[in-house]
Design a protein around this motif. Structure first.
Motif, short mmCIF file in Angstrom:
data_model
loop_
_atom_site.label_atom_id
_atom_site.label_comp_id
_atom_site.label_asym_id
_atom_site.label_seq_id
_atom_site.Cartn_x
_atom_site.Cartn_y
_atom_site.Cartn_z
N ASP A 1 12.12 58.09 9.64
CA ASP A 1 13.02 56.98 9.96
C ASP A 1 14.38 57.50 10.40
O ASP A 1 14.96 57.03 11.39
N THR B 1 4.96 59.83 11.75
CA THR B 1 5.43 59.62 13.12
C THR B 1 4.38 58.90 13.95
O THR B 1 4.71 58.04 14.78
N LEU C 1 4.34 55.05 14.32
CA LEU C 1 5.28 54.32 15.16
C LEU C 1 4.56 53.68 16.34
O LEU C 1 3.55 54.20 16.83
N THR D 1 8.06 49.30 17.08
CA THR D 1 9.00 49.96 16.18
C THR D 1 9.82 51.04 16.88
O THR D 1 10.77 51.55 16.31
N LEU D 2 9.44 51.37 18.10
CA LEU D 2 10.16 52.37 18.88
C LEU D 2 10.32 51.84 20.30
O LEU D 2 9.34 51.68 21.03
#
Length: 464
Positions: free
Chosen positions: A257, A291, A294, A305-306
């Motif tokens: 995060d 990771t 995401l 989320t990204l």
């Protein structure tokens, strides 16, 4: 005569989201004249009234949070699931805290009694404060100065990033709704030349800039010889150190995060990680697994989320850093095909985790400002400390451990403005926000944040 305009290109879809006329020199002159006049009356306004108006401004912003969040996502690309929190979380938290401590921070400073004399130090406002704010956290970075500056009796002229011009306009609207007198808060959309003129103007008493190191140098050049205060919050290459006694899963989740939130576009985001050898491999495995959770995509989708980086050029810069590191022997652990929205030539960039890295690579020493992080194994606290300090930057550093004593000992030797234990990428408004080396100078937030926005005046009164 046609005026020059600035265009805000949305990273969401590449269209022009906003277009604004740039101010002319005469508009700057008029704004500064209004500000100088308004400041005299504002400084005489009671602190209680100033606090009331600032509090009301926050309430107005909360009432418009959905509209503000949409504007924010369109302007700089942050996923809509997170955009409201910039207002409901950090913006309000900081404004409320700085309002709450204003009476303490601005009270007269007493000195020991001396028979026959009354002596004290009073904090006076500086006058006109020029705030030059960035796009990556457009409300959070600007509120750090705007609210305490106004509470201290200063007036504010805001120049916001060309990427987020609507933020300046929202401030003006909210302050007007809150009943702030005319001229106490103003904004202008300005080009670099006009900003330099504003910085050098004798009516501007203080300049607060958040941005790049190059931008900070330009601000210092413009202010040189004018004997005014300048606060600079600049770049970062913030390290994290995971000790062998850390909670491995907790550390991995929170460091992903800290490295990837806001597409890595945070001055205090984690950009390099050092892990003790005993847990290096399981940590990397956990970090990669987290990771891969995401979701890269359209930031207007609630599941995203990204989001995209702010500009294609910024994404290409990070792609170049990654490619160069791989050519030098680094290993990329994330297959971009896992993120179908990743597309070279666009701002949509998949996150990346690199191992087999070292400080001879730009990726470990040069600010990336994107969703990429390098991870290195270390043998000891001493090795980790040397690597953390091997940087021209010094904004924050985080330690991940169950041993608070070890963290305190390391913290004393780390060249940084903030030391975290089991936390990262966060500003606590009760604590001073500051940097060392090329991360800047000055101090915002906390009761200490008022010091750079006021000047001391001593009263030495002899009774007859």
């Amino acid at each position: 005569m046609t005026k020059t305009t600035q265009k805000t290109i949305s990273p969401v879809d590449g269209r022009v989201y906003a277009e604004r006329e740039l101010a002319e020199p005469e508009e700057l002159e008029a704004a500064l004249a209004r500000a100088a006049k308004a400041q005299k009356a504002w400084a005489k306004t009671s602190l209680e009234e100033r606090m009331r108006i600032v509090t009301r401004m926050g309430e107005v912003m909360l009432g418009a949070v959905e509209e503000v969040a949409q504007e924010l996502t369109w302007q700089m690309g942050r996923p809509i699931r997170y955009s409201p929190k910039e207002i409901t979380g950090g913006f309000v938290e900081r404004a409320r805290y700085m309002t709450r401590v204003a009476p303490l921070a601005l009270q007269d400073v007493p000195v020991e009694e001396l028979p026959g004399f009354t002596r004290f130090i009073r904090r006076e406002p500086l006058g006109v404060v020029l705030v030059l704010a960035p796009w990556n956290y457009p409300y959070l970075t600007s509120v750090n100065t705007i609210v305490p500056a106004l509470l201290a009796g200063n007036v504010v002229l805001l120049k916001h990033s060309a990427q987020t011009p609507l933020v300046a306009e929202r401030y003006a609207w909210a302050f007007q709704e809150a009943g702030l007198p005319e001229g106490v808060f103003q904004y202008l959309h300005m080009d670099h030349d006009l900003v330099a003129r504003a910085i050098a103007d004798p009516r501007v008493a203080f300049v607060a800039f958040t941005g790049s190191v190059a931008g900070g140098r330009a601000v210092e050049r413009a202010a040189a010889g004018h004997f005014k205060g300048v606060a600079l919050e600049l770049g970062g290459k913030d390290p994290a150190y995971v000790r062998s006694d850390a909670d491995l899963e907790f550390s991995a989740v929170n460091l992903v995060d800290g490295a990837m939130f806001n597409s890595g576009q945070s001055c205090c985001g984690v950009e390099r990680i050092y892990v003790q050898e005993a847990i290096y491999e399981p940590f990397v495995e956990a970090f990669v697994a987290e990771t891969l959770k995401l979701k890269l995509g359209n930031p207007l989708d609630l599941e995203t989320t990204l989001g995209p980086m702010v500009r294609t050029e910024a994404a290409e810069f990070v792609r170049g850093q990654i490619a160069e590191a791989v050519a030098q022997g680094a290993k990329a652990l994330i297959d971009p095909r896992h993120f179908p929205a990743d597309a070279p030539g666009t701002p949509y960039l998949a996150p990346q985790v690199l191992v087999n890295v070292h400080h001879g690579m730009r990726i470990m020493v040069e600010e990336s400002f994107g969703p990429v992080v390098g991870i290195m194994p270390v043998k000891s606290d001493e090795e980790a400390l040397a690597l953390m300090n091997d940087s021209p930057y010094g904004l924050t550093a985080s330690i991940w451990s169950r041993d608070e004593g070890a963290a305190l000992a390391l913290g004393e030797a780390i060249e940084t403005g903030t030391v975290f234990l089991n936390r990262c990428d966060y500003l606590d408004p009760a604590l001073a926000w500051t940097g060392v080396k090329e991360s800047g100078r000055g101090c915002s937030l906390s009761v200490l944040g008022y010091e750079q926005l006021t000047r001391p005046k001593s009263y030495h009164l002899r009774r007859l």
